[in-house]
Enzyme design. Structure first.
Site, PDB file in Angstrom:
ATOM      1  N   PRO A   2       0.659  -1.096   0.211  1.00 24.13           N
ATOM      2  CA  PRO A   2       0.096  -0.289   0.071  1.00 24.13           C
ATOM      3  C   PRO A   2       0.377   1.077   0.225  1.00 24.13           C
ATOM      4  CG  PRO A   2      -0.490  -1.007   2.231  1.00 24.13           C
ATOM      5  CD  PRO A   2       0.910  -2.266   0.853  1.00 24.13           C
ATOM      6  N   GLU A   3      -0.053   2.268  -0.582  1.00 26.10           N
ATOM      7  CA  GLU A   3       1.451   3.193  -0.716  1.00 26.10           C
ATOM      8  C   GLU A   3       0.742   4.025  -0.075  1.00 26.10           C
ATOM      9  OE1 GLU A   3       2.746   4.668  -4.816  1.00 26.10           O
ATOM     10  OE2 GLU A   3       2.349   2.609  -5.397  1.00 26.10           O
ATOM     11  N   LYS A  52       4.281   5.935   4.600  1.00 29.28           N
ATOM     12  CA  LYS A  52       3.807   4.242   5.098  1.00 29.28           C
ATOM     13  C   LYS A  52       3.529   3.906   6.466  1.00 29.28           C
ATOM     14  CE  LYS A  52       5.275   2.918   0.891  1.00 29.28           C
ATOM     15  NZ  LYS A  52       6.382   2.324  -0.294  1.00 29.28           N
ATOM     16  N   ARG A 125      13.995   9.424  10.542  1.00 28.50           N
ATOM     17  CA  ARG A 125      14.708   8.452   8.808  1.00 28.50           C
ATOM     18  C   ARG A 125      13.554   8.819   8.288  1.00 28.50           C
ATOM     19  NH1 ARG A 125      15.039   5.092  13.230  1.00 28.50           N
ATOM     20  NH2 ARG A 125      13.751   3.598  12.539  1.00 28.50           N
ATOM     21  N   ARG A 258      11.948  -3.377  -7.110  1.00 25.59           N
ATOM     22  CA  ARG A 258      10.592  -3.434  -7.882  1.00 25.59           C
ATOM     23  C   ARG A 258      10.088  -3.113  -9.409  1.00 25.59           C
ATOM     24  NH1 ARG A 258       7.494  -1.821  -4.193  1.00 25.59           N
ATOM     25  NH2 ARG A 258       5.762  -2.015  -4.754  1.00 25.59           N
TER      26      ARG A 258
END
Ligand SMILES: [Zn+2]
Length: 269
Positions: A2-3, A52, A125, A258
């Protein structure tokens, strides 16, 4: 995976259903037993997303969830179904109407209780999240413009930009006719300002619609009515199909683990 728009919607939905009320938290599978016991019965203050990551505040403690590639929530109203399988965490509460609401979490890469300094460390981060109102686009630009790494890889790096995944990466680059192989330092401030503004618009639309649609109406086979999945994207998962602008076959290649999709003509440089 999921984005950012999916996590943003999840946070909003969980806030509406559960915030302001005590939540019965359990870990039927047992892998989150201690954390669940700590939170069980406490009032949920709010749920928010950053990139995310999903955060749920219960007083001084914050539940942190990252769905990773395989995690997901299900949920509903009324009594929850019998707990089955690898059910990491279950929430049950009296929903906003007093009817029971529940949600189940399965397969996350992270499900842990943190204190504020740990949350701050995670946020430190991460790069700016285009869905946050005061996100600093310049912070992402400094990372991109100072790098020889291909921009296609930089956009997926959550420390550069938080919440962008494979679909937004491919589609954003296509919409700005940028080759995914162009080094980050080949992205100037003006181009980045346009890309960032576009990304904010696309991701907000994703939040609104609950899906990613990046095509302009004139580039779809059907220009009216609901946008079909085949019409929703320029290049993502369109390998071998003709580019909507120039007709060249869309190509694919693995980048940062990806599949990357691009048009070799529209995105030549
Ligand atoms: Zn093309």
């Amino acid at each position: 995976m999921p984005e950012g728009h999916t996590l943003f919607r999840l946070a909003r939905e969980q806030s509406v259903l559960f915030a302001g009320r005590p939540v019965h938290v359990t870990s039927p599978q047992g892998r989150f037993e201690a954390g669940a016991a700590l939170l069980d019965g406490r009032v949920l203050d709010e749920v928010w997303s950053y990139g995310k990551h999903l955060f749920a505040r219960f007083g001084a403690d914050v539940l942190h969830v990252h769905l990773g590639l395989y995690g997901g929530y299900t949920g509903g109203t009324g009594a929850p179904p019998p707990a089955r399988g690898a059910l990491r965490m279950r929430w049950v509460a009296d929903g906003p109407d007093g009817d029971g609401v529940w949600t189940d979490l399965r397969g996350p890469t992270a499900c842990e209780v943190l204190a504020d300094p740990d949350v701050d460390a995670i946020l430190a981060r991460l790069g700016p999240d285009p869905l946050r109102p005061r996100a600093d686009a310049g912070r992402a630009l400094r990372r991109i413009a100072g790098s020889r790494t291909p921009v296609g890889a930089l956009l997926m790096d959550q420390s550069v930009l938080a919440g962008v995944g494979n679909v937004y990466r491919a589609e954003l680059l296509f919409r700005h006719q940028v080759s995914p192989f162009r080094p980050g330092r080949g992205i100037g401030a003006e181009l980045w300002a346009r890309m960032w503004a576009d990304l904010v618009t696309l991701m907000r639309a994703g939040v609104r619609m609950g899906r990613i649609v990046t095509t302009r109406p004139e580039h779809r086979s059907r220009t009216r009515g609901a946008v079909s999945l085949e019409d929703a994207r320029y290049v993502y998962r369109r390998t071998g199909l003709p580019c909507r602008i120039c007709g060249t076959d869309v190509r694919t290649e693995v980048m940062v683990g990806r599949n990357l999709y691009w048009c070799p003509v529209c995105q030549a440089t």
